[in-house]
Scaffold this active site. Structure first.
Site, PDB file in Angstrom:
ATOM      1  N   HIS A  49       0.504 -12.224   1.326  1.00 20.17           N
ATOM      2  CA  HIS A  49      -0.856 -11.616   0.024  1.00 20.17           C
ATOM      3  C   HIS A  49      -0.552 -11.609  -1.081  1.00 20.17           C
ATOM      4  O   HIS A  49      -0.297 -11.513  -1.641  1.00 20.17           O
ATOM      5  CB  HIS A  49       0.004  -9.920   0.755  1.00 20.17           C
ATOM      6  N   TYR A  79       0.886  -1.370  -0.225  1.00 17.36           N
ATOM      7  CA  TYR A  79       0.490  -0.312  -0.478  1.00 17.36           C
ATOM      8  C   TYR A  79       1.229   1.024   0.139  1.00 17.36           C
ATOM      9  O   TYR A  79       1.658   1.359   0.810  1.00 17.36           O
ATOM     10  CB  TYR A  79      -0.924  -0.141   0.874  1.00 17.36           C
TER      11      TYR A  79
END
Length: 337
Positions: free
Chosen positions: A140, A56
């Site tokens: 992830h 992110y």
């Protein structure tokens, strides 16, 4: 705000979580003042679960979240981050990150689900956040990396969990089938399920949710607005569904659900947040929150009373799937009527 434990662990999360992807400049710049104020507003509202990742904003989300939480009592909140994408120097920067975050691309992501990659990723995250530990760590998006993720990354995380370095471990993905495999075939405690148990997509009924129920494991739900189509009281053309313009059939279905919500005195986004909690294995809904105003709105939506009759009506009208217990002795597996 009510808290629920990740089953078989000591980690408890509030039923509503703060998703920090947007404060990493997802799609547009979020001024640092707004990011800090959003975390402050979440804290004041009672939110104590905060989720971030190196992906992110190429570390920006982690840095901002760590700074915003730095003066808070460490034992009073839970932070999750993720492994699988190392941030390494970018030898050919072009100015802006090409993966949807409005940040400089001096770094790039490098897939790595090896044991060494996991340890390095966690160390880097702790440095960026300034935290002394991570409470939850997810693999992830290991969609194309099952073998290394299951055989190297997850055992590495399990070792850290067993040493009490991490409180809980799991995986986060936009699909449900592989998440079910992580629950059934690895040491995962919890999975982060993105967009697959919502008012418009209940595909997790077929795999993740039965696995979690049978094994006594937990699920965190994200992407409950399906990229925006469920975020407004009345869906309009041009709204997104799974990052694309919503097709006409789904737009019509979302409008039909909205109409039923209205007859029960509630709204489509409030129902979208409440719906995942109708399954006992789902312990949390985490939403991206960019500003204090978004935090206030999401908390108000979360706190709305949703009558049980809404779900019955939606099922009767064929707008959501029905959960039916499996045969006795086979756990709480559910299937579609």
């Amino acid at each position: 705000m009510h808290q629920r434990k990740i089953q078989n662990t000591s980690v408890a999360v509030t039923e509503l979580g703060f998703g920090a992807s947007v404060i990493g400049n997802l799609y547009r710049v979020t001024p640092v003042e707004d990011a800090m104020a959003a975390v402050d507003a979440a804290w004041e509202a009672g939110i104590r679960y905060f989720d971030t990742a190196p992906h992110y904003g190429l570390g920006l989300s982690e840095r901002r979240l760590g700074a915003a939480l730095r003066d808070r009592p460490r034992d009073e909140y839970v932070v999750s981050s993720k492994v699988g994408r190392l941030l390494v120097p970018n030898e050919e920067p072009r100015g802006v990150d090409p993966e949807g975050f409005v940040v400089r691309d001096d770094l790039r992501r490098q897939w790595d689900f090896s044991r060494d990659g996991v340890l390095r990723s966690i160390e880097d995250t702790l440095e960026r956040t300034g935290l002394d530990r991570l409470d939850v760590v997810y693999l992830h998006d290991p969609d194309d990396h099952w073998r290394q993720a299951a055989e190297e990354a997850m055992p590495a995380l399990a070792e850290l969990r067993d040493q009490n370095v991490i409180g809980a471990i799991g995986a986060g993905m936009n699909q449900s089938a592989m998440l079910a495999r992580f629950l059934r075939e690895t040491a995962a405690d919890v999975v982060m399920l993105a967009g697959r148990y919502t008012l418009l997509d209940q595909s997790a009924i077929d795999d993740v949710l039965p696995a979690a129920s049978e094994l006594g494991k937990s699920v965190v739900a994200v992407g409950v607005f399906n990229s925006g189509l469920l975020s407004g009281d009345w869906p309009v053309e041009g709204m997104k569904y799974d990052y694309q313009d919503a097709p006409p059939d789904l737009l019509a279905r979302a409008r039909a659900i909205s109409e039923v919500c209205g007859t029960h005195g509630t709204t489509l986004p409030a129902a979208a947040i409440a719906f995942p909690h109708t399954h006992p294995s789902i312990i949390n809904v985490t939403l991206g929150m960019r500003t204090p105003e978004q935090v206030v709105r999401n908390v108000e939506l979360h706190d709305q009373h949703i009558p049980d009759g809404l779900w019955d009506d939606l099922r009767t009208q064929g707008l959501i799937r029905s959960l039916v217990p499996a045969e006795p002795g086979r756990g709480e597996e559910s299937r579609c009527l």
